[in-house]
Design a protein around this motif. Structure first.
Motif, short mmCIF file in Angstrom:
data_model
loop_
_atom_site.label_atom_id
_atom_site.label_comp_id
_atom_site.label_asym_id
_atom_site.label_seq_id
_atom_site.Cartn_x
_atom_site.Cartn_y
_atom_site.Cartn_z
N GLU A 155 0.85 -1.21 0.00
CA GLU A 155 0.00 0.00 0.00
C GLU A 155 0.89 1.26 0.00
O GLU A 155 0.55 2.26 -0.64
CB GLU A 155 -0.90 -0.04 1.25
N HIS A 156 2.03 1.19 0.68
CA HIS A 156 2.89 2.38 0.76
C HIS A 156 3.48 2.75 -0.60
O HIS A 156 3.59 3.93 -0.94
CB HIS A 156 4.00 2.16 1.79
N MET A 157 3.86 1.73 -1.39
CA MET A 157 4.37 2.01 -2.75
C MET A 157 3.22 2.55 -3.61
O MET A 157 3.39 3.51 -4.36
CB MET A 157 4.96 0.73 -3.36
N LEU A 158 2.04 1.93 -3.49
CA LEU A 158 0.90 2.34 -4.32
C LEU A 158 0.44 3.77 -4.03
O LEU A 158 -0.01 4.48 -4.93
CB LEU A 158 -0.28 1.39 -4.12
N GLU A 159 0.55 4.19 -2.76
CA GLU A 159 0.18 5.58 -2.42
C GLU A 159 0.95 6.55 -3.30
O GLU A 159 0.41 7.56 -3.77
CB GLU A 159 0.56 5.88 -0.96
N ARG A 160 2.24 6.24 -3.51
CA ARG A 160 3.08 7.13 -4.34
C ARG A 160 2.62 7.07 -5.80
O ARG A 160 2.61 8.07 -6.49
CB ARG A 160 4.55 6.70 -4.28
N ALA A 161 2.24 5.86 -6.24
CA ALA A 161 1.77 5.72 -7.63
C ALA A 161 0.48 6.51 -7.83
O ALA A 161 0.31 7.20 -8.85
CB ALA A 161 1.57 4.25 -7.96
N ARG A 162 -0.42 6.43 -6.86
CA ARG A 162 -1.71 7.15 -6.98
C ARG A 162 -1.46 8.67 -7.02
O ARG A 162 -2.09 9.39 -7.79
CB ARG A 162 -2.62 6.79 -5.81
#
Ligand SMILES: C[S@@+](CC[C@H](N)C(=O)[O-])C[C@H]1O[C@@H](n2cnc3c(N)ncnc32)[C@H](O)[C@@H]1O
Length: 229
Positions: free
Chosen positions: A71-78
């Motif tokens: 989720e932490h990596m995806l937050e940056r992608a979003r």
């Protein structure tokens, strides 16, 4: 590496990932994106999309989905998708590449960049991405594979016990991948610094053995036992 070890490692990496691995891995990402969309209007899935560094490179008429365990990596992608108004990105979800929620044959292309030596069970991931890619579609993998040079091999082996901390297996070889994937390998390209990483382009066509995956042009390059064919 367990799922817990992976999410812990990438929670640590998330804030610094782009600075550490943005430029270093950029050429491999660019080439994977180019090969993943040979025709317009393709549906592409990126597994292990991370912070979404590759997402701005897709053509606007491509439809791109991304999944990641972290989720932490995806937050940056979003945040990147919102900031750069990347309307071709349809969805980014927390999902395990070894067991996704997509129906059979959903995507024209599945891309896995710098992920194969991170997932807990690469063979399971290959079975899953082959299921959700349409038959005959494209599967594109970019990764570092264990070196055949004795000195580099020794260094990679010495890092092996640290896999959980560094967040990948440094000794995963091309022949491991051919065993795990059992898909038809179309081409292999050297990418990034000194060609130390490879881009492997598979067609989503099952083969019965690792040796059968190899086009004759590549057979001599990899340490695959032809007797298994
Ligand atoms: C080295 S990063 C690569 C990120 C991105 N593809 C890039 O080009 O920089 C590996 C990513 O794979 C993700 N990952 C590891 N195992 C996974 C799995 N089973 N399913 C989905 N994502 C996974 C990690 O959370 C991490 O974001």
């Amino acid at each position: 590496m367990s799922t817990l070890a992976i999410t812990k490692a990438y929670r640590r990496y998330a804030g610094v990932y782009d600075r550490l691995f943005g430029t270093v891995f950029a050429q491999g990402r660019r080439m994977a994106v180019q090969l993943s969309t040979p025709t317009a209007g393709r549906k592409v899935l990126e597994v292990g999309v991370g912070t979404g560094l590759s997402l701005p490179a897709y053509a606007p008429e491509t439809e791109v989905w991304g999944i990641d365990l972290s989720e932490h990596m995806l937050e940056r992608a979003r945040a990147r998708v919102a900031r750069d108004n990347l309307t071709h990105v349809k969805d980014l979800q927390v999902m395990d590449a070894e067991a996704t929620e997509f129906a059979d044959g959903t995507f024209d292309t599945v891309v896995a960049m710098y992920v194969v030596s991170v997932v807990a069970n690469p063979a399971k991931m290959f079975r899953e991405i082959s299921r959700i890619c349409r038959p005959g579609g494209d599967i594109i993998v970019v990764n570092h594979f264990a070196s055949t040079h004795w000195l580099l091999q020794a260094m990679e082996r010495s890092l092996a016990p640290l896999s959980s901390v560094i967040g990948f297996h440094p000794h995963y070889s091309m022949s491991n991948m051919l065993d795990d994937s059992r898909l038809q390998l179309q081409a292999v390209h050297d990418v990034n610094w000194f060609g130390y990483w490879k881009l492997a382009h598979f067609h989503n066509t099952p083969v019965h053995s690792a040796a059968a995956a190899l086009e004759p042009a590549y057979a001599s390059q990899f340490d695959v036992d032809a007797k298994r064919a």
